[in-house]
Design an enzyme around this catalytic site. Structure first.
Site, PDB file in Angstrom:
ATOM      1  N   ASP A  39       0.884  -1.230   0.030  1.00  0.00           N
ATOM      2  CA  ASP A  39      -0.017  -0.161  -0.076  1.00  0.00           C
ATOM      3  C   ASP A  39       1.082   1.235   0.043  1.00  0.00           C
ATOM      4  O   ASP A  39       2.122   1.282  -0.222  1.00  0.00           O
ATOM      5  CB  ASP A  39      -1.022   0.079   1.130  1.00  0.00           C
ATOM      6  N   HIS A  49     -13.832  -1.753  -6.403  1.00  0.00           N
ATOM      7  CA  HIS A  49     -14.981  -0.876  -6.502  1.00  0.00           C
ATOM      8  C   HIS A  49     -14.622   0.572  -6.584  1.00  0.00           C
ATOM      9  O   HIS A  49     -15.721   1.382  -6.720  1.00  0.00           O
ATOM     10  CB  HIS A  49     -16.175  -1.280  -5.489  1.00  0.00           C
TER      11      HIS A  49
END
EC number: 2.1.1.-
Length: 398
Positions: A251, A299
């Site tokens: 990340d 998403h």
């Protein structure tokens, strides 16, 4: 005009509530949770039946959110003692707010159960207000980041093909995506990590469903890459449950310190944090992975960006490796429970407003995966009982 509900409809819902309440104490957590869901849905439907359309629309205003935003921002619930009460003048002084303003805000909040006034101008906690500090990361994200975006949706729709990709960019006067914007503001990234950990602790998005949605035990000694894994809360859970797994959490660099602090000492040999952008090819360390986990990642992105993310992974995968996509699969209207559909549609709206993206139906996911070069195909799809997410295992098409 007041709509008179059918007495039989109201009685059916009342009977369902009566039948479900004893099951709330069931020894089976799943049966108890199902009963709780039935009660919530029946109560919501009953409220909708007996409330006039005009009253229902009036309830949808933002005033409640305004008072809650102030309460969260000034950490008022952390100042009010858990037991007993505090004079509002003392509370106002500690929070740096005018007494009259604070009194009016709190008395409005009391109408939805937050705080009480056991004596004139004395404030006490309620069960609702005691939860506010724990939920602060969620409230901060929803009220300070998402709420300004929501009220600019109409402006975005008036120029939907213009320079802004979503309402969020208009609200925050930026051309950056949320992720680029937040990466320059460490406090936003830190709060978002806490928000994600909070919403995946309990409920339909609980991290435990990751452990049930894939046959991890069959991998043996294996490497898992948690792509976009925030501060490592999912990767840590996997490593705790499956001693044969080594986990690489990828990340933003801004999350490295938080991730390093989160990883227990006894897991540091098997869980590592690696700063990485999922739009770029995998590092040499990650290319040997057996599974790339994408949980609640796609998403947040439009189809073109999703293709770029998946393409970077597909190009890095060794033969036989899998991509595991954990996402909600939208169902057709009326197919899910009333309460579940409310949540699904609300999340879809949030994706539109905040990211210019969307939740997807199975057909949408399938088409998206097949559009990647090389194409990816769904070889398995599992939705654990009680989970809002489905776990889609992808392989490169032979």
């Amino acid at each position: 005009m007041v709509c008179v509900p059918s007495s039989s409809s109201v009685m059916e819902l009342a009977n369902l509530i009566s039948q479900s309440i004893p099951k709330l104490q069931d020894e089976s957590p799943q049966r108890a949770n199902d009963a709780r869901g039935n009660v919530i849905e029946a109560c919501s439907k009953m409220l909708a039946l007996v409330t006039s359309p005009a009253e229902m629309l009036k309830e949808m205003v933002l005033i409640n959110l305004a008072s809650l935003q102030v309460i969260n921002h000034y950490q008022i619930a952390s100042v009010v003692p858990l037991n007993g009460h505090i004079p509002i003048s003392e509370l106002a002084n500690k929070c740096g707010l005018p007494v009259d303003i604070l009194r009016r805000i709190l008395r409005q909040a009391m109408t939805y159960g937050a705080f009480s006034e056991p004596e004139p101008d004395c404030i006490a906690q309620t069960d609702v207000s005691r939860e506010i500090p724990r939920l602060s990361p969620l409230l901060t994200y929803q009220l300070d980041v998402c709420l300004p975006s929501m009220v600019r949706l109409l402006d975005w729709l008036k120029d939907v093909d213009g320079e802004h990709a979503c309402a969020y960019q208009i609200a925050h006067d930026t051309k950056d995506t949320w992720w680029s914007y937040a990466s320059k503001r460490p406090e936003l990234i830190e709060n978002y990590g806490k928000y994600m950990a909070l919403i995946t602790s309990g409920g339909a998005h609980d991290v435990s469903y990751v452990l049930k949605g894939f046959a991890w035990e069959k991998l043996g000694n294996a490497v898992v890459v948690d792509v976009g894994g925030a501060d490592g809360f999912v990767g840590i859970s996997l490593a705790k449950e499956y001693p044969n797994l080594a986990v690489i959490v990828e990340d933003n660099l801004g999350l490295k310190d938080s991730a390093d602090d989160n990883i227990p000492q006894h897991l540091k040999s098997r869980v590592v944090f690696l700063p990485h952008s999922f739009f770029k090819p995998q590092s040499a360390l990650s290319r040997d992975a057996d599974v790339f986990l994408l949980r609640h990642i796609l998403h947040d992105w439009n189809d073109n960006d999703c293709r770029a993310i998946l393409q970077a992974l597909a190009a890095s995968m060794k033969p036989g490796a899998s991509i595991l996509v954990a996402e909600q699969i939208l169902q057709r209207p009326g197919a899910a429970s009333w309460q579940r559909e409310r949540v699904m549609r609300a999340l879809d709206m949030q994706m539109m407003i905040q990211f210019g993206s969307k939740e997807r139906a199975y057909e949408d996911w399938d088409a998206l995966f097949k559009s990647v070069d090389p194409p990816l195909e769904i070889v398995d799809c599992v939705q654990p009982v009680g989970s809002a997410d489905s776990f889609m295992e992808l392989k490169r098409r032979a």
